[in-house]
Design an enzyme around this catalytic site. Structure first.
Site, PDB file in Angstrom:
ATOM      1  N   LEU A 153       0.945  -1.273  -0.059  1.00 25.34           N
ATOM      2  CA  LEU A 153      -0.393  -0.304  -0.039  1.00 25.34           C
ATOM      3  C   LEU A 153       0.972   1.155   0.340  1.00 25.34           C
ATOM      4  O   LEU A 153       1.979   1.205   0.630  1.00 25.34           O
ATOM      5  CB  LEU A 153      -0.808  -0.068   1.163  1.00 25.34           C
ATOM      6  CG  LEU A 153      -0.348   0.072   2.409  1.00 25.34           C
ATOM      7  CD1 LEU A 153      -0.406   1.609   2.945  1.00 25.34           C
ATOM      8  CD2 LEU A 153      -1.112  -0.463   3.397  1.00 25.34           C
ATOM      9  N   LEU A 253       6.274   8.230 -13.806  1.00 27.54           N
ATOM     10  CA  LEU A 253       6.824   8.486 -14.106  1.00 27.54           C
ATOM     11  C   LEU A 253       6.543  10.335 -14.667  1.00 27.54           C
ATOM     12  O   LEU A 253       7.329  10.920 -15.386  1.00 27.54           O
ATOM     13  CB  LEU A 253       6.612   8.524 -15.066  1.00 27.54           C
ATOM     14  CG  LEU A 253       7.152   7.245 -15.624  1.00 27.54           C
ATOM     15  CD1 LEU A 253       6.849   6.831 -17.955  1.00 27.54           C
ATOM     16  CD2 LEU A 253       8.832   7.233 -16.067  1.00 27.54           C
ATOM     17  N   HIS A 254       6.586  11.048 -13.069  1.00 29.00           N
ATOM     18  CA  HIS A 254       6.648  12.211 -12.809  1.00 29.00           C
ATOM     19  C   HIS A 254       7.622  12.537 -12.139  1.00 29.00           C
ATOM     20  O   HIS A 254       8.540  12.310 -11.109  1.00 29.00           O
ATOM     21  CB  HIS A 254       5.251  12.451 -11.591  1.00 29.00           C
ATOM     22  CG  HIS A 254       3.574  12.138 -12.122  1.00 29.00           C
ATOM     23  ND1 HIS A 254       3.115  12.432 -13.067  1.00 29.00           N
ATOM     24  CD2 HIS A 254       3.150  11.200 -11.771  1.00 29.00           C
ATOM     25  CE1 HIS A 254       2.053  11.990 -13.517  1.00 29.00           C
ATOM     26  NE2 HIS A 254       2.021  10.797 -12.469  1.00 29.00           N
ATOM     27  N   GLY A 256       9.983  15.184 -10.118  1.00 30.29           N
ATOM     28  CA  GLY A 256      10.067  15.902  -8.819  1.00 30.29           C
ATOM     29  C   GLY A 256      10.768  16.442  -8.377  1.00 30.29           C
ATOM     30  O   GLY A 256      12.768  16.191  -8.377  1.00 30.29           O
ATOM     31  N   CYS A 263       9.925   4.530   2.616  1.00 27.04           N
ATOM     32  CA  CYS A 263      10.117   3.190   2.272  1.00 27.04           C
ATOM     33  C   CYS A 263      10.668   2.907   1.355  1.00 27.04           C
ATOM     34  O   CYS A 263      12.434   2.678   1.291  1.00 27.04           O
ATOM     35  CB  CYS A 263       8.683   2.572   1.904  1.00 27.04           C
ATOM     36  SG  CYS A 263       7.747   1.723   2.983  1.00 27.04           S
ATOM     37  N   LYS A 266      15.189   3.992   2.677  1.00 23.74           N
ATOM     38  CA  LYS A 266      15.313   2.651   3.915  1.00 23.74           C
ATOM     39  C   LYS A 266      15.667   1.660   2.740  1.00 23.74           C
ATOM     40  O   LYS A 266      15.894   1.065   2.793  1.00 23.74           O
ATOM     41  CB  LYS A 266      14.753   2.939   4.948  1.00 23.74           C
ATOM     42  CG  LYS A 266      13.576   1.955   4.500  1.00 23.74           C
ATOM     43  CD  LYS A 266      12.107   2.088   5.982  1.00 23.74           C
ATOM     44  CE  LYS A 266      11.394   0.965   6.416  1.00 23.74           C
ATOM     45  NZ  LYS A 266      11.434  -0.206   5.274  1.00 23.74           N
TER      46      LYS A 266
END
Ligand code: NAD
Ligand code: UDX
Length: 454
Positions: A153, A253-254, A256, A263, A266
């Site tokens: 999730l 595919l954005h 930034g 997550c 690490k």
């Protein structure tokens, strides 16, 4: 079916509430008494859209309880989930499994009858086997099997992701446990969600491989966006064109300011460690990690450059500090790297985030916090968008501009149309987009027109 969920964090709480929604009876255990107390009062310790209603409904129906003490819940559980944190270990970057093993030690004395113990936490390959050995040593008489059930999730859309997963993955070497896990996920398999059974090692590694691949996809488009800026291409057009190829896919595919969150950083770091230890180094993923670290530093550099090369005495408004929208989580957010650099270089930083302020106040000393987005623009020489919260998309750009001292808008999530920003008198800097020639700002503010930032 009775479930004991150990850990009431982003994953544990969402999973507990969703299993209860399936109709199972779930006891959710957390070591933090204040967290359990607030959940019992109906107050959410985290922000996740829809979670409060889901929890309230299931608590009222008597299917979901919260406790600090594991004894009673473990004794009646058919399945015990480990959903505690596995943060990056200081020093070597590997996953810190101390919370996992502490939870196993807490659990061991209480299991009774055949119990499936399964990790929901992301754990390095081989951990299920280690948990089994530890439990076997603590409870030689115990009837149990250990599975791996990694969770995929995303924060901000966690309930939808849990209820409509691309797949459920169960690593399992035991027939009885497989039967229990199939029954547990029947409500999802009836809805056509694929429930895949694999070896435990495969499930454990697949979770890391998935996150490493997604991190790679983001870093790839971030680098392509840099190239777009140099050659006059528009990264959104490039992403859309390559994303239509089903072998590539249009998700993640954005471009930034670098990926963050609890997550990707690490897990990328941990899989690199696992690979090195096993003498099968993941050179590609090691580069991804490096590219992402550099990316965040480069964003600070872009802000500095856009403001003429020095930040002393400048005021910078910041929209969004969380690592993504629809969460209050700021773990490993790019803001945690960028904002301290701006402060260190002498800028005054005014920030607004719809949910991130509570954690931000602790992690980012020296920031002036605003109660609404427009206020972050007050007196600002530059305004920087770091997180693409929906509420920023509808901001009145003319009003933003009128509240600012300068006119620079650094849109690091490409949420505004460059034409709209320029029409409002702002000098727009997106990511991987061509700069509009003849910026509205160039004529009257005296600021240099920066054709390409970075
Ligand atoms: P979190 O820090 O939000 O929550 C962990 C909770 O476990 C805390 O409330 C803590 O008090 C509790 N805890 C720790 N030790 C305990 C013990 N012995 N007994 C009872 N409670 C204990 O962590 P999270 O973000 O939910 O992540 C949990 C795991 O799930 C991690 O391994 C993470 O990598 C993985 N994961 C997270 C996400 C995500 O989006 N956050 C998604 C997929 C997988
Ligand atoms: C991620 C995984 O997607 C999920 O499967 C796993 O279970 C937990 O880790 P999460 O960290 O909640 O989920 O958010 P995600 O939507 O994956 O975004 C992670 C980071 O990547 C954010 O900082 C986000 O801004 C960035 N990102 C994501 C991009 O920069 N570009 C994209 O196209 C997608």
């Amino acid at each position: 079916m009775r479930i004991c969920m150990i850990g009431a964090g982003y994953v544990g709480l969402v999973s507990a509430a969703c299993f209860a929604e399936f109709g199972w009876r779930v006891d959710c255990i957390d070591k933090q008494p204040q967290r359990v107390a607030s959940l019992r009062r109906g107050e959410m310790p985290i922000y996740e859209p829809g979670l409060d209603d889901l929890i309230e409904r299931n608590v009222r129906a008597g299917r979901l309880t919260f406790d600090t003490d594991i004894a009673a819940a473990a004794a009646v559980a058919d399945i015990v989930f480990l959903a505690v944190g596995t943060p990056m270990r200081r020093g070597d970057g590997h996953a810190d499994l101390s919370y996992i093993f502490d939870a196993v030690d807490d659990l061991a004395p209480h299991i009774s009858g055949f119990t499936v113990i399964t990790t929901k936490s992301t754990v390095p390959v081989g951990t299920s086997r280690r948990i089994e050995q530890r439990l076997r040593a603590l409870r030689p008489d115990g009837e149990f099997a250990v599975c791996s059930n990694p969770e995929f999730l995303r924060e901000g859309s966690a309930i939808e992701d849990f209820m409509r997963p691309d797949r459920v993955l169960v690593g399992c070497d035991d027939e009885r446990a497989e039967e229990v896990m199939r029954r547990l996920y029947k409500p999802l398999s009836l809805r056509d969600a694929p429930v895949m059974f694999t070896a435990r090692e495969s499930a454990e590694l697949a979770k890391y491989a998935a996150n490493a691949f997604l991190a790679l996809k983001i870093s790839f488009i971030n680098e392509i966006s840099d190239l777009c800026e140099k050659v006059g291409a528009d990264v959104q057009e490039v992403a859309s064109a390559i994303g239509r190829d089903r072998r590539i896919g249009d998700k993640f595919l954005h471009p930034g300011p670098g990926y963050g969150g609890s997550c990707f950083p690490k897990d990328v770091s941990a899989i690199i460690r696992t690979a090195r230890e096993n003498r099968a180094p993941l050179t590609l993923i090691e580069t991804v990690h490096h590219v992402n670290e550099e990316r965040k530093l480069d964003m600070a550099q872009r802000i500095r450059k856009a403001l003429g090369g020095h930040l002393e005495g400048k005021t910078i408004g910041v929209l969004g500090i969380t690592f993504k929208p629809n969460t209050d989580d700021i773990r490993e957010a790019s803001s945690l790297t960028i904002l301290p650099i701006l402060l260190h270089d002498g800028a005054r930083v005014r920030a607004y985030d719809p949910q991130g302020r509570k954690h931000g106040e602790e992690a980012l000393p020296g920031i002036e916090w605003c109660d609404q987005a427009l206020a972050a623009a007050d007196g600002a020489d530059a305004l920087v968008v770091l997180t693409e919260w929906n509420e920023f998309r509808a901001l009145d750009l003319e009003e933003l501009k009128s509240r600012m001292r300068g006119s620079i808008l650094l849109d690091m999530r490409n949420i505004f149309r460059p034409q709209d920003a320029e029409a409002a008198g702002l000098t727009y800097h997106g990511i991987g987009r061509p700069q509009i020639a003849g910026s509205a700002d160039a004529g009257h503010s005296g600021e240099p027109l920066i054709q390409k930032v970075g």
